[in-house]
Design a protein around this motif. Structure first.
Motif, short mmCIF file in Angstrom:
data_model
loop_
_atom_site.label_atom_id
_atom_site.label_comp_id
_atom_site.label_asym_id
_atom_site.label_seq_id
_atom_site.Cartn_x
_atom_site.Cartn_y
_atom_site.Cartn_z
N LEU A 14 -60.97 -31.68 18.59
CA LEU A 14 -60.41 -31.87 17.26
C LEU A 14 -58.88 -31.74 17.24
CD1 LEU A 14 -61.26 -32.55 14.39
CD2 LEU A 14 -61.61 -30.10 13.97
N PRO A 15 -58.29 -30.71 17.86
CA PRO A 15 -56.82 -30.62 17.85
C PRO A 15 -56.14 -31.81 18.52
CG PRO A 15 -57.80 -28.52 18.49
CD PRO A 15 -58.90 -29.53 18.49
N ARG A 16 -56.77 -32.36 19.56
CA ARG A 16 -56.20 -33.52 20.23
C ARG A 16 -56.15 -34.72 19.27
NH1 ARG A 16 -59.20 -33.55 26.15
NH2 ARG A 16 -58.95 -31.31 26.62
N ALA A 17 -57.23 -34.90 18.54
CA ALA A 17 -57.29 -36.02 17.59
C ALA A 17 -56.26 -35.84 16.48
CB ALA A 17 -58.70 -36.13 17.00
N ILE A 18 -56.11 -34.62 16.01
CA ILE A 18 -55.14 -34.34 14.94
C ILE A 18 -53.73 -34.67 15.43
CG2 ILE A 18 -54.09 -32.51 13.54
CD1 ILE A 18 -56.89 -31.15 13.57
N GLY A 19 -53.40 -34.22 16.62
CA GLY A 19 -52.07 -34.49 17.17
C GLY A 19 -51.82 -35.98 17.36
N TYR A 20 -52.82 -36.69 17.82
CA TYR A 20 -52.68 -38.14 18.03
C TYR A 20 -52.43 -38.85 16.71
CZ TYR A 20 -53.97 -42.94 19.16
OH TYR A 20 -53.96 -44.32 19.31
N VAL A 26 -50.29 -41.19 10.50
CA VAL A 26 -51.40 -41.15 9.55
C VAL A 26 -51.23 -39.96 8.62
CG1 VAL A 26 -53.91 -40.88 9.33
CG2 VAL A 26 -52.96 -42.31 11.15
N GLU A 27 -51.34 -40.20 7.32
CA GLU A 27 -51.25 -39.10 6.36
C GLU A 27 -52.48 -38.20 6.49
OE1 GLU A 27 -50.50 -40.11 2.34
OE2 GLU A 27 -48.86 -41.49 2.80
N LYS A 28 -52.26 -36.91 6.28
CA LYS A 28 -53.34 -35.92 6.34
C LYS A 28 -54.15 -36.05 7.63
CE LYS A 28 -53.70 -35.81 1.30
NZ LYS A 28 -54.57 -36.00 0.13
N PRO A 29 -53.50 -35.92 8.78
CA PRO A 29 -54.20 -36.15 10.06
C PRO A 29 -55.37 -35.20 10.29
CG PRO A 29 -52.04 -35.16 10.43
CD PRO A 29 -52.07 -35.58 8.98
N VAL A 68 -60.95 -42.67 16.49
CA VAL A 68 -59.61 -42.12 16.35
C VAL A 68 -58.56 -43.15 16.76
CG1 VAL A 68 -58.01 -40.36 17.23
CG2 VAL A 68 -60.34 -39.71 16.57
N ALA A 69 -58.84 -43.90 17.82
CA ALA A 69 -57.90 -44.94 18.25
C ALA A 69 -57.74 -46.01 17.18
CB ALA A 69 -58.38 -45.57 19.55
N GLN A 70 -58.84 -46.40 16.54
CA GLN A 70 -58.77 -47.39 15.47
C GLN A 70 -58.01 -46.83 14.26
OE1 GLN A 70 -63.21 -48.40 15.69
NE2 GLN A 70 -62.30 -50.34 15.07
N ARG A 71 -58.25 -45.57 13.97
CA ARG A 71 -57.52 -44.96 12.85
C ARG A 71 -56.04 -44.89 13.17
NH1 ARG A 71 -55.65 -44.92 8.94
NH2 ARG A 71 -55.57 -43.38 7.27
#
Length: 346
Positions: A14-20, A26-29, A68-71
Motif C-alpha cells: 500500500l505505501p508503495r502505491a501511495i508514493g507512486y 493524482v489527488e488524494k493518493p 495502480v499503473a493505469q491510475r
C-alpha cells in the motif's frame, strides 16, 4: 521489505502505491490506493488496516499493480473499479458514460422535492369519491431524463417515486443506454423506465407525448468547447466528449432543449437542468426568449455554487416574450422545488 520469495503484504504494497500515485500527481493518493486495493481484494477500506499483515497472492499483486499503473496514467478510478456511488446507491460505470458527481445529486433533490408534491396532490384527487382505477393510473407522473448516461437520474427518480411515476430515459449513445438499463435492473426499477435512443426529446414524438410530461430533467453537456482540454486529465482524456461538450459558450444544448421541453411538458410541468456555475444569465435569456415558461429559479450545489435551474411551463404559451415577468415558478406565485426560493441566481 519482504525476503526473496516471500509474498507482499497489504502493509508493504500500500505505501508503495501511495508514493507512486503521489508522484504522478493524482489527488488524494492514499484514498485512491486504498480504493483500488479494496476492489482487488473485495474488502472494505477499513479492513485493509485490520488485515495489514495479510499476504497477497501473485495474482492479486499483479492485478493491483496493473490498476495502480493505469491510475497513474490518470484513468479515473470509477472506470477501473467499474462502479460509483450516487444517492447512496451503487451504479455501474464504463467509459461510455460520465462518472456520476455530487452536483447531479442536487438536480435529483430539486426534482424530487417538486415531483413528490405533485404526486401527493394527484393522489389526493384520485381518492375523491367516484374516482376509479383509471383515474389513479392517469395520475402517474411521466418524467423524461434527457442524456441519461449511466441512468443515475432516471433510476433514482424511479426508486424514490415508485409506482407513482414512469421515466423515459433518453440518450444518443446506445452504449450509454445499455449501461443505464443494467443499472435499472440492478436496482429493480426496469419496469418503470423506458429506454429510448435519439437526440434530446425527439424519440418521444413517436409516442405522442407532446404536452403530457410532468417533468423534463437533464444533466446536459455544458462545458465550453475551448475549456475541455483544460479540465483534469481524468475528464479531458477519458470521459465521453459527447456528454461534456456544450459548444462555444456551453449553452448549445440548452438552446435546443428548452423549446423542445415546452412542447412536451404539460401546463405547469417542470424543466430542471444541471448547469455551469457562471451560466445562469445565459440560461435565463434562453428561457425568456421562449414563450413557454415562467421565471426560472436557481439552486446551489453543496459547494455553494449555482448548479441547477428549474422553471415551470406556463398554462398558455405567452405571445409576448417576457410576459409575466416577476412571477414565481408557475406564474402568479412561486411553486418551485423549494417553495420557489431562488438561490444563487446567476
Amino acid at each position: 521489505m519482504p525476503a526473496p520469495g516471500e509474498p507482499l503484504t497489504i502493509g508493504q504494497i500500500l505505501p508503495r502505491a501511495i508514493g507512486y500515485l503521489e508522484k504522478k500527481g493524482v489527488e488524494k493518493p492514499r484514498l485512491e490506493a486504498e480504493v483500488l486495493l479494496s476492489a482487488v481484494l473485495g474488502l472494505e477500506r477499513i479492513q485493509l488496516y485490520v488485515q495489514f499483515e495479510r499476504p497477497l497472492t501473485s495474482q492479486e499483486v499483479d492485478r493491483y499493480r496493473e490498476l495502480v499503473a493505469q491510475r497513474g496514467q490518470r484513468v479515473p478510478t470509477a472506470y477501473l473499479v467499474g462502479h460509483k456511488e450516487f444517492f447512496s446507491l451503487e451504479f455501474k460505470v464504463t467509459p461510455a458514460v460520465l462518472i456520476p458527481r455530487p452536483e447531479t445529486e442536487r438536480l435529483v433533490e430539486v426534482a424530487l422535492s417538486w415531483l413528490k408534491r405533485q404526486a401527493e396532490e394527484k393522489e389526493a384527487l384520485a381518492e375523491l369519491p367516484g374516482r376509479g382505477a383509471g383515474v389513479r393510473e392517469a395520475a402517474k407522473l411521466l418524467v423524461a431524463d434527457v442524456g441519461t448516461g449511466s441512468g443515475v437520474v432516471a433510476v433514482t427518480i424511479a426508486r424514490e417515486l415508485g409506482e407513482r411515476c414512469h421515466v423515459y430515459a433518453l440518450d444518443l449513445s446506445p452504449e450509454a443506454l445499455a449501461v443505464a438499463a443494467e443499472n435499472a435492473a440492478r436496482h429493480g426499477v426496469e419496469s418503470r423506465i423506458t429506454f429510448l435512443q435519439g437526440d434530446l426529446l425527439s424519440p418521444l414524438q413517436a409516442l405522442g407525448l407532446e404536452g403530457k410530461l410532468e417533468a423534463v430533467l437533464s444533466n446536459p453537456p455544458y462545458i465550453p468547447s475551448a475549456l475541455l482540454d483544460r479540465l483534469a486529465p481524468e475528464v479531458s482524456r477519458y470521459e465521453p466528449r459527447l456528454a461534456l461538450d456544450g459548444g462555444v459558450d456551453g449553452l448549445a444544448v440548452f438552446r435546443r432543449l428548452v423549446p423542445q421541453a415546452g412542447v412536451f411538458l404539460k401546463p405547469g410541468g417542470l424543466l430542471a437542468c444541471e448547469m455551469g456555475e457562471d451560466q445562469g444569465k445565459g440560461i435565463e435569456q434562453i428561457i425568456r426568449s421562449q414563450g413557454w415558461f415562467g421565471e426560472p429559479a436557481f439552486y446551489k450545489d453543496y459547494a455553494g455554487r449555482p448548479r441547477v435551474v428549474a422553471v415551470e411551463r406556463r398554462a398558455e404559451w405567452a405571445e409576448e416574450v417576457g410576459a409575466g415577468e416577476g412571477a414565481g415558478l408557475g406564474g402568479g406565485r412561486a411553486r418551485g422545488p423549494d417553495a420557489g426560493r431562488s438561490e444563487g441566481e446567476g
